[in-house]
Every structure is written in structure tokens, then in C-alpha cells.
Design a protein around this motif. Structure first.
Motif, PDB file in Angstrom:
ATOM      1  N   ASN A 283      84.310  14.227  19.990  1.00  0.00           N
ATOM      2  CA  ASN A 283      83.987  15.529  20.570  1.00  0.00           C
ATOM      3  C   ASN A 283      84.423  15.551  22.031  1.00  0.00           C
ATOM      4  O   ASN A 283      83.802  14.911  22.879  1.00  0.00           O
ATOM      5  CB  ASN A 283      82.476  15.786  20.444  1.00  0.00           C
ATOM      6  N   VAL A 284      85.476  16.283  22.318  1.00  0.00           N
ATOM      7  CA  VAL A 284      85.984  16.344  23.691  1.00  0.00           C
ATOM      8  C   VAL A 284      85.506  17.597  24.412  1.00  0.00           C
ATOM      9  O   VAL A 284      85.956  17.900  25.508  1.00  0.00           O
ATOM     10  CB  VAL A 284      87.533  16.293  23.703  1.00  0.00           C
ATOM     11  N   GLY A 285      84.583  18.318  23.778  1.00  0.00           N
ATOM     12  CA  GLY A 285      84.132  19.589  24.359  1.00  0.00           C
ATOM     13  C   GLY A 285      83.472  19.448  25.711  1.00  0.00           C
ATOM     14  O   GLY A 285      83.541  20.353  26.532  1.00  0.00           O
ATOM     15  N   SER A 286      82.826  18.320  25.968  1.00  0.00           N
ATOM     16  CA  SER A 286      82.125  18.168  27.238  1.00  0.00           C
ATOM     17  C   SER A 286      82.916  17.326  28.238  1.00  0.00           C
ATOM     18  O   SER A 286      82.387  16.960  29.284  1.00  0.00           O
ATOM     19  CB  SER A 286      80.748  17.526  27.005  1.00  0.00           C
ATOM     20  N   LEU A 287      84.173  17.052  27.924  1.00  0.00           N
ATOM     21  CA  LEU A 287      84.974  16.253  28.859  1.00  0.00           C
ATOM     22  C   LEU A 287      85.492  17.101  30.007  1.00  0.00           C
ATOM     23  O   LEU A 287      85.814  18.272  29.831  1.00  0.00           O
ATOM     24  CB  LEU A 287      86.163  15.625  28.131  1.00  0.00           C
ATOM     25  N   SER A 288      85.594  16.500  31.172  1.00  0.00           N
ATOM     26  CA  SER A 288      86.181  17.198  32.311  1.00  0.00           C
ATOM     27  C   SER A 288      87.674  17.396  32.066  1.00  0.00           C
ATOM     28  O   SER A 288      88.280  16.733  31.216  1.00  0.00           O
ATOM     29  CB  SER A 288      85.959  16.391  33.588  1.00  0.00           C
ATOM     30  N   SER A 289      88.265  18.309  32.828  1.00  0.00           N
ATOM     31  CA  SER A 289      89.700  18.567  32.634  1.00  0.00           C
ATOM     32  C   SER A 289      90.522  17.332  32.967  1.00  0.00           C
ATOM     33  O   SER A 289      91.563  17.088  32.365  1.00  0.00           O
ATOM     34  CB  SER A 289      90.129  19.756  33.490  1.00  0.00           C
ATOM     35  N   GLU A 293      93.058  14.626  30.444  1.00  0.00           N
ATOM     36  CA  GLU A 293      94.422  14.196  30.733  1.00  0.00           C
ATOM     37  C   GLU A 293      94.540  12.678  30.694  1.00  0.00           C
ATOM     38  O   GLU A 293      95.534  12.114  31.137  1.00  0.00           O
ATOM     39  CB  GLU A 293      94.852  14.727  32.109  1.00  0.00           C
ATOM     40  N   GLN A 328      85.015   8.051  31.556  1.00  0.00           N
ATOM     41  CA  GLN A 328      84.429   9.173  30.827  1.00  0.00           C
ATOM     42  C   GLN A 328      85.064   9.304  29.443  1.00  0.00           C
ATOM     43  O   GLN A 328      84.373   9.494  28.444  1.00  0.00           O
ATOM     44  CB  GLN A 328      84.673  10.457  31.628  1.00  0.00           C
TER      45      GLN A 328
ATOM     46  N   VAL B  34      87.305  17.199  17.935  1.00  0.00           N
ATOM     47  CA  VAL B  34      86.570  18.449  17.793  1.00  0.00           C
ATOM     48  C   VAL B  34      86.065  18.880  19.163  1.00  0.00           C
ATOM     49  O   VAL B  34      85.941  18.062  20.082  1.00  0.00           O
ATOM     50  CB  VAL B  34      85.377  18.310  16.815  1.00  0.00           C
ATOM     51  N   ILE B  35      85.809  20.166  19.285  1.00  0.00           N
ATOM     52  CA  ILE B  35      85.207  20.720  20.488  1.00  0.00           C
ATOM     53  C   ILE B  35      83.933  21.417  20.051  1.00  0.00           C
ATOM     54  O   ILE B  35      83.978  22.439  19.367  1.00  0.00           O
ATOM     55  CB  ILE B  35      86.148  21.719  21.187  1.00  0.00           C
ATOM     56  N   GLU B  36      82.837  20.843  20.388  1.00  0.00           N
ATOM     57  CA  GLU B  36      81.560  21.441  20.012  1.00  0.00           C
ATOM     58  C   GLU B  36      80.501  21.005  21.015  1.00  0.00           C
ATOM     59  O   GLU B  36      80.659  19.982  21.693  1.00  0.00           O
ATOM     60  CB  GLU B  36      81.156  21.014  18.601  1.00  0.00           C
ATOM     61  N   LEU B  72      78.372  23.712  26.706  1.00  0.00           N
ATOM     62  CA  LEU B  72      78.866  22.364  26.411  1.00  0.00           C
ATOM     63  C   LEU B  72      77.785  21.513  25.752  1.00  0.00           C
ATOM     64  O   LEU B  72      78.068  20.425  25.252  1.00  0.00           O
ATOM     65  CB  LEU B  72      79.331  21.670  27.694  1.00  0.00           C
ATOM     66  N   THR B 161      79.744  14.873  31.677  1.00  0.00           N
ATOM     67  CA  THR B 161      81.075  15.499  31.678  1.00  0.00           C
ATOM     68  C   THR B 161      82.046  14.830  32.639  1.00  0.00           C
ATOM     69  O   THR B 161      83.258  14.988  32.496  1.00  0.00           O
ATOM     70  CB  THR B 161      80.987  16.976  32.073  1.00  0.00           C
ATOM     71  N   GLU B 163      82.270  15.667  35.765  1.00  0.00           N
ATOM     72  CA  GLU B 163      82.564  16.567  36.884  1.00  0.00           C
ATOM     73  C   GLU B 163      81.253  17.070  37.467  1.00  0.00           C
ATOM     74  O   GLU B 163      80.208  17.004  36.835  1.00  0.00           O
ATOM     75  CB  GLU B 163      83.459  17.720  36.439  1.00  0.00           C
ATOM     76  N   ARG B 348      88.801  23.802  42.792  1.00  0.00           N
ATOM     77  CA  ARG B 348      89.595  22.602  42.494  1.00  0.00           C
ATOM     78  C   ARG B 348      91.023  22.730  43.007  1.00  0.00           C
ATOM     79  O   ARG B 348      91.738  21.732  43.105  1.00  0.00           O
ATOM     80  CB  ARG B 348      89.663  22.376  40.986  1.00  0.00           C
ATOM     81  N   ARG B 393      84.527  25.341  37.053  1.00  0.00           N
ATOM     82  CA  ARG B 393      84.520  25.299  35.595  1.00  0.00           C
ATOM     83  C   ARG B 393      84.163  26.661  34.983  1.00  0.00           C
ATOM     84  O   ARG B 393      84.516  26.962  33.849  1.00  0.00           O
ATOM     85  CB  ARG B 393      83.505  24.246  35.131  1.00  0.00           C
TER      86      ARG B 393
END
Lengths: 370, 439
Positions: A283-289, A293, A328, B34-36, B72, B161, B163, B348, B393
Motif C-alpha cells: 500500500n503506497v497510499g500513505s507514502l510521501s512523494s 521516487e 519510509q 495498491v493505494i488505499e 490516507l 508518511t 513528510e 515544497r 500535500r
């Protein structure tokens, strides 16, 4: 045959051998990308337009209620009732700002941590958190979850699981004994993020906003097309391929002799099954931008029943981003391995030596553009 | 000799071949995920004395709301808990939390003693079976309990996260009442989530476009108090204000602070021409940055203070341009169809948020500072006035509904286009400006 011809023949032999065994002609099966298109009916479109200004769609979750005991909390009145703070036609009185009222942060000692399993009551499979998320105003092609493959709303009775299976009732008669099992279904998902601007909606033909102040100006000289988005630079994987490892070893640069797996290698299908099992929990939904990368390579050892040994999970490499973003990304990858490996990955036991040690490269490049 | 060379070469070939055949650990590459929302649990904070019970519940609710509102995270309701946290120092029963699919657990303790409040918290990664970072303790007064809850949520958000958070921040905006043809406007400031609202001006004169200073203690805004627009700078704490004098016979509007807070960039209309100026706040000395016969307005500094993005119709339609903070030649960055306006540089530094009008609809969008990767996040009858959260964000903006009784409401949206949601305000709201994180 002179010396030159011999050297030439040997050189060609080396080159041909290198090309045959070095995998030059080996081809990777490219992933097939398909864009799903759905046709909506007139009724669905009308429902969609009606929902345009409604904040009840899946992405427009109502604000949760705030604690009522707080004097500063401002409830959202449905009417135009003015709040108590209102002092119309008079200048507001100065107020003491919420000046720094948070003290220095004091680190606490580490907590005791125990992994000992307590005596657990049999968990109810239909816990509230497993309930599917529903909306009275469905929005096509949009879902809270974004996954590689689109999944329609599952049966509400089914337990959420990456593997879909039908419920099996215990057989009352018959010779074959069938183990009863719950129905499971994967979570509803879309293949990409759908923004409000990308959804069809009831758009007015003309705006009530005033026209441009200088509409009679000459036409734009510059091309009115969007500059193409820069193609993402392909992640250089030179640090990972087996070719470089082998070369380094051949040149005597490897100090640790890796264990050579024995037995038949895993088939492409078996590798794909493992990859799919892990990606369902990545799940990459909560990863920072920045973490999005960062590519990380994670090593893990598995037990014979396919369960990851948590203490063996370690980061063996990263590319892009910073050390913080790599950490992260590693934590997210580690969580994916542990979560989806809880019940053991489905791998052929007779090939255990082939998969007992795995290096997984988590490359989020495609997920950045969802 | 030749035989020896041949043997050596063959040995090399064999070594390379054998090395290639030996593959080491199994290697796979994961490129799809996935993005959830990440499921988390926040039991009520443990009360360390009898007077802390209610506070413990309130703190946990604000922390949970902060995290859940980001889109998130997804809170697991307390009714699903198998075990609970009754002692802040007790051992965490990871299997109980795994069983309900909680991936993160926030535990806390609270102690109320008179007007003093102490809040502790710890964050656990359930599936790793370990604490994520060290526990922290906050001390303050009971009046500031919401800020302490926001601080806890910021710390949790940051650790998960990678950040910075944005919960301990405020928003200044124009509070609106009445129909469109008789609308009353006044400045108001509130916590980012709509709580703690306070009014900064009365509704006797029209006010527009408030903008926070980089330190969050002052606000620039435009007021029609004297009948024509003038720029004021207001101290948020004391509500004292003063006018920033611009040139005689000119109209000043669309002010914004420079990143160091010492300079204001704004638009000034003289006759039929509008250009961009800067003013040193201390000395009042102004400098003209543009001199085109077109309309240049809505300037916004880059975070490093070296560049300014603004809108101009010099090409015939409103488009976005970037120039040096000292003026000079500007480079156009928007090339899509429609009109672009109100650009705001991300904290940013990598993105510019903007309003776009195209085909009768308004959009809030983002693009990279070179104009690439434009993405429209919203679409409605009227969306305008984007402002960035302190961590870059989230974007807040206002949306107005159609009709004479149309209401203006503040909304927020993640820069991915997800999690579009209204922001609670007691009245209508427009022109939001997000403060930096509070100290």
C-alpha cells in the motif's frame, strides 16, 4: 592457421558463448496494459449529474463530529444561524492568540514489547472494519482503493481477502468430505485515481463569470497545447541484475559466497503468483512523494511453509530519494511482506531451496502516475 | 604458447558461464501496488487521574479525525477492538490488533491537574511488532488541548508518511453571509479543521484576499473601507492593523508576503494598466516589476523567494508566467486551452496550484513549475482561490454554487485529486489562506 586467425576464432567463441549464456537474447515478457472503458446508461449519467454538487460521493466523506465539550468547537449549522462570536457592525475585540502552549517534547523510555500470542477469542470474521464501503450515490470508476485490477463492489457477506472463493457449507450427505469455508472477495478497487475533473458532470455551457477583460486581443501566438509531460526516467537497475553480480564474482570482488539454490527453478507462473501476493499488500497510499521516487530492494527469508521470517527482512539497496525516504519505502515494503505472508506464500514446497531466500525490488514508478 | 592462451580464455569463459548460472536468492520486482487508506486504531487516551477521563476521549477523537480526514488513514471503530489499552505502559497485544487488520496503533495518556495538561503518546507498527519512533510527551494548558491533539496527529502523520504534518495550523478566510447581491464579508481565522473560529474584522466594509505571513502572526488583506481597494496588514493577536500606502491615484490589491515576511508583492492598477509591484514593509518603498500594457496580477513567491509566478493576459488570454523576483523577462508556463489564474507556489517548490476556466467550468489544478504534468483536481460551477497546506500535500479553495442564493463553501482536496471534502465553517467562506505550522 596463423596466430591472428586463432585469436580471432577464440575471441568469437567467447563472444558467442557470452551472448548465449549471458542472457542477451533472453526477453522479458512485457506487461500488457489495458485501459478499461465502461459505458454508462442515461440513467446512470443523470444520477451522476445529480450527484455533482453533493458531498456524499465516496471521496467526499462527511466531516466527523467534533467533541461537544470543547467550547471552541464550532458546529456546522445547516441554517444561516449566526454563531455566538458574531459582533456585526462593530470592530472585533483583540483576543489572546493561542500562543505557544505546547511544551518541549520529552522523549519517553521505550515501551515493553511482547510478541507472545495471548489466548485469543475466536475473532468474528464479520467485524465492522471489514464492512464494504458503500455510497448512496455511486460514482463509476472511482474507488477509495486503487489496485492493479479493477474490482467491482464485493458481496457484503464476503470477507475481504485477495483470493476470491465461494462459501462452502458442510456436506450433510455424500462420500466426499468438504471442509466448510467462508466466502471471500477482494476489496472494491479502481485501476487509477479518478479526480472530480475527470468525471462526467453537469457542466453549464456558459459561465456566469464576466468575460475576459481584453477579449479583443490578438490570438495567442503560442501553441495552445499542453507540453508533453516529461517521460519518467527509467530507473537504472544496474545495481541489481545477476549479470553484474556474476561479473563481480568472476573478478573476485565478492567476499561472501552466496548459497547456490538447488532443485528445479520456479516457473514464471509461480514467480508471478508470488509477485501478485505481495503487491496486493503493498500500500503506497500513505507514502510521501519523495518515497514514491525511491526504489528499495528488500531481502527476506521464508520458512518452509512460506511464511516470512520477520527478523530476516532487511533493506539491501535503494535507488533515488533520500535515506529517509528509502527508510519510509522499506517500512512500507516490509509491512507488505509481513501482512501478505501471514498465512504463508503459496510456493511449491519441493522447490524450497529456490525460494527460501528472496530479494524483492519494490519499484513505485508506475504508482506515481496513478 | 597458443594452447596456453586458449586454455586461459576457455577458463575465463567457463567461470563467467558458471557464475551466470548461479543465481543466488530468488529475485522478483514489484511494480504494482495498491493505494488505499491505512487502517489505524486510536483507543481513548488513558486517564491518569479522575478528572482526565473526558479529556482522554476528546484528545483521541481529534487525533483520529485529523488522520482520517487526510484520506490516507482509515480509523477502525472501537467496537471492533478485541483488546483495549487501559494502561499506557502495558504490553501491546499485537495479535489482537492484527486480527482486526490495524496496521498502526496510537496509544496515549492524559493528566489534567488544574489548568495544566500533560499528554503522552506512542505509535506502534502492528505488523512489524515494534514501536514506530519514541514516545513523546506534551505539556500545556487545558485551553490548548486541541493544539496538543493536533501536535500528536502531526507526529503520527509524519512518522507514517515520511513528510511533515499540517494539523496544527490555521486558516484565514472571508466569512460570507447573505445573498450574492447583498453579501456581507468579514475576515475570520480558524483552526485548519474549522474549530476555534474568531472574527478579525466587522462586516461594514468589503474585504478580500487575506494572506497569512510566513510566521502566521500577520495577515495582509484588501479592504474597500475608504471606497476603493487598499492593502492592510493586520496583527492576528491584537487585531491592530495599518494601511500599506501605495501610489497616489492608484488601486492596490492581491497582496502576498515574501518568504522572509519583509516584502509584499501586489498588483497596482493605474488608469487602465495593472502591473506587479513589491513594497518593503518597513520603509514603504515600492518597486515596479512589470511594465507591460496588459494586466498582470495574482503574484506569488517561490519558497526560496527568487521567483514570482503570476497571471497575465499579455498573450490575449489569462495565462501563467514566472519571472525573477526582481522583475525582468517572464516565461510562460501554461499552454492549455482556457484561462489560468490565481497561481500559488507550493511550499515544497515543485508545483504551482491554479484556477482554470475552460468550457464553462472552473477547475483547481496543479502543474510543475515548468508547466508540465498539468492535472485538474476539481470541476464545478465555480472553484477559485487555491491555498497550500504547510506541507504542500493538500489544497484548500472555495466553491460557489449557482443561483442568486448560491453559497460559497471552503473545500480541501489532496494533490492527487482524492479526498475532496468540505471544510466546516459556520457561514459561507471564500478566499482561504493557510498558515504555516504553528510553533
Amino acid at each position: 592457421m596463423n596466430t591472428g586467425q586463432i585469436i580471432s576464432a577464440v575471441g568469437h567463441a567467447i563472444l558467442i558463448g557470452w551472448m548465449v549464456f549471458g542472457g542477451i537474447f533472453r526477453t522479458e515478457q512485457l506487461p500488457i496494459e489495458a485501459t478499461e472503458v465502461s459505458v454508462i446508461s442515461g440513467e446512470a449519467y443523470a444520477a451522476l449529474m445529480a450527484a455533482q454538487d453533493s458531498p456524499t460521493s465516496q471521496n467526499e466523506v462527511a466531516q466527523p463530529a467534533q467533541p461537544v465539550a470543547d467550547n471552541e468547537v464550532v458546529d456546522v449549522p445547516a441554517s444561516e444561524t449566526l454563531p455566538e462570536q458574531e459582533t456585526p457592525d462593530s470592530a472585533p475585540a483583540p483576543f489572546a492568540d493561542d500562543a505557544p502552549d505546547v511544551s518541549e517534547l520529552i522523549p519517553l523510555p521505550d515501551a515493553e514489547v511482547s510478541d507472545a500470542a495471548p489466548v485469543l477469542p475466536t475473532p468474528e470474521p464479520e467485524v465492522a472494519v471489514e464492512a464494504p464501503e458503500t455510497s448512496e450515490t455511486p460514482v463509476p470508476q472511482a474507488s477509495v482503493r486503487v489496485a492493479p485490477e479493477a474490482v467491482t463492489a464485493p458481496d457484503p457477506e464476503a470477507r475481504r481477502d485477495p483470493v476470491e472463493q465461494d462459501a462452502v457449507e458442510p456436506a450433510e450427505v455424500g462420500e466426499t468430505v468438504v471442509e466448510p469455508q467462508e466466502a471471500t472477495a477482494p476489496e472494491e478497487a479502481a485501476t487509477e485515481i479518478v479526480t472530480e475533473a475527470e468525471q462526467p458532470a453537469a457542466a453549464p455551457e456558459t459561465s456566469l463569470r464576466p468575460p475576459p477583460r481584453r477579449a479583443t486581443r490578438p490570438a495567442v501566438q503560442t501553441a495552445e497545447t499542453l507540453e508533453p509531460a516529461a517521460e519518467p526516467v527509467a530507473q537504472e537497475q544496474s545495481g541489481f541484475p545477476a549479470v553484474e553480480d556474476a561479473l563481480a564474482e568472476a573478478l573476485g570482488q565478492v567476499t561472501e559466497t552466496p548459497r547456490a539454490p538447488s532443485g528445479p527453478p520456479l516457473s514464471a507462473g509461480e514467480k508471478d503468483a508470488l509477485r501478485i501476493a505481495v503487491q496486493d499488500c503493498w500500500n503506497v497510499g500513505s507514502l510521501s512523494s519523495l518515497a514514491l521516487e525511491t526504489t528499495v530492494v528488500v531481502a527476506v527469508s521464508l520458512t518452509q511453509d512460506g511464511k516470512p521470517i520477520v527478523s530476516s527482512i532487511r533493506q539491501v539497496g535503494s535507488e533515488g530519494g533520500t535515506s529517509a525516504s528509502a527508510n519510509q519505502a522499506f517500512e512500507t515494503a516490509k509491512r507488505a511482506i509481513i501482512r501478505c505472508g501471514t498465512r504463508g506464500f503459496q510456493l511449491p514446497s519441493d522447490k524450497y531451496n529456490q525460494w527460501k531466500d528472496i530479494e524483492m525490488t519494490f519499484n513505485p514508478e508506475r504508482m506515481r502516475i496513478k | 604458447m597458443m594452447v596456453r592462451i586458449f586454455i586461459i580464455l576457455m577458463a575465463l569463459v567457463m567461470t563467467a558461464t558458471l557464475s551466470l548460472a548461479q543465481q543466488g536468492p530468488l529475485r522478483i520486482e514489484i511494480t504494482e501496488g495498491v493505494i488505499e487508506p491505512l487502517p489505524f486504531a486510536t483507543p481513548n487516551f488513558v486517564a491518569e487521574n479522575g478528572s482526565s477521563v473526558e479529556m482522554g476521549a476528546q484528545l483521541a477523537r481529534v487525533v483520529a479525525a485529523d488522520l482520517q480526514n487526510t484520506g490516507l488513514f482509515r480509523e477502525i471503530p472501537a467496537t471492533a477492538y478485541i483488546s483495549n489499552v487501559t494502561d499506557f505502559g502495558s504490553v501491546i497485544q499485537y495479535p489482537d490488533w492484527k486480527a482486526i487488520n490495524a496496521q498502526a496503533l496510537v496509544t496515549g495518556a492524559v493528566n489534567v491537574s488544574g489548568n495544566n495538561l500533560t499528554v503522552k503518546f506512542r505509535l506502534y507498527d502492528i505488523f512489524s511488532g515494534a514501536e514506530l519512533g519514541n514516545g513523546l510527551q506534551f505539556q500545556g494548558t487545558t485551553e490548548g488541548w486541541r493544539r496538543m491533539a493536533h501536535k500528536v496527529a502531526d507526529a503520527v502523520y509524519s512518522r507514517v508518511t515520511g513528510e511533515a504534518g499540517y494539523f496544527d495550523s490555521r486558516v484565514v478566510f472571508v466569512s460570507e453571509t447573505g445573498p450574492k447581491n447583498k453579501r456581507q464579508k468579514r475576515l475570520a481565522v480558524m483552526d485548519y479543521d474549522g474549530a476555534g473560529l474568531k472574527y478579525l474584522t466587522d462586516s461594514r466594509s468589503l474585504v478580500l484576499a487575506p494572506r497569512f505571513s510566513p510566521t502566521g502572526d500577520r495577515v495582509l488583506y484588501t479592504s474597500y473601507e475608504t471606497g476603493f481597494p487598499r492593502i492592510y496588514v493586520l496583527d492576528v493577536g491584537s487585531v491592530q492593523r495599518r494601511v500599506l500606502e501605495s501610489g497616489e491615484g492608484s488601486i492596490s490589491f492581491a497582496p502576498r508576503f515574501s518568504p522572509n515576511g519583509q516584502t509584499v508583492v501586489y498588483s497596482q492598477a493605474t488608469g487602465s494598466n495593472t502591473d506587479i509591484y513589491t513594497m518593503d514593509i518597513a520603509s514603504g518603498r515600492s518597486t515596479r516589476l512589470t511594465s507591460a500594457p496588459s494586466i498582470e496580477t495574482a503574484p506569488s513567491y517561490s519558497p526560496d523567494g527568487n521567483s514570482i509566478v503570476f497571471e497575465s493576459d499579455r498573450s490575449g488570454a489569462q495565462q501563467l508566467y514566472i519571472m525573477s523576483a526582481n522583475g525582468g523577462e517572464a516565461k510562460r508556463i501554461s499552454f492549455g486551452q482556457g484561462r489560468y489564474g490565481t497561481p500559488v507556489w507550493s511550499p515544497r517548490g515543485d508545483l504551482v496550484a491554479f484556477t482554470k476556466q475552460s468550457k464553462g467550468r472552473f477547475h483547481i489544478g496543479v502543474m510543475r513549475v515548468d508547466g508540465s504534468e498539468e492535472r485538474l483536481l476539481t470541476a464545478s460551477f465555480l472553484d477559485e482561490g487555491p491555498t497550500w497546506s504547510p506541507n504542500g500535500r493538500v489544497i484548500m479553495f472555495h466553491r460557489e454554487t449557482q443561483g442568486a442564493d448560491g453559497r460559497s463553501t471552503l473545500y480541501s482536496v489532496d494533490i492527487t485529486g482524492r479526498n475532496l471534502r468540505p471544510v466546516r465553517t459556520p457561514e459561507g467562506g471564500s478566499d482561504p489562506s493557510w498558515s504555516p505550522l504553528q510553533k
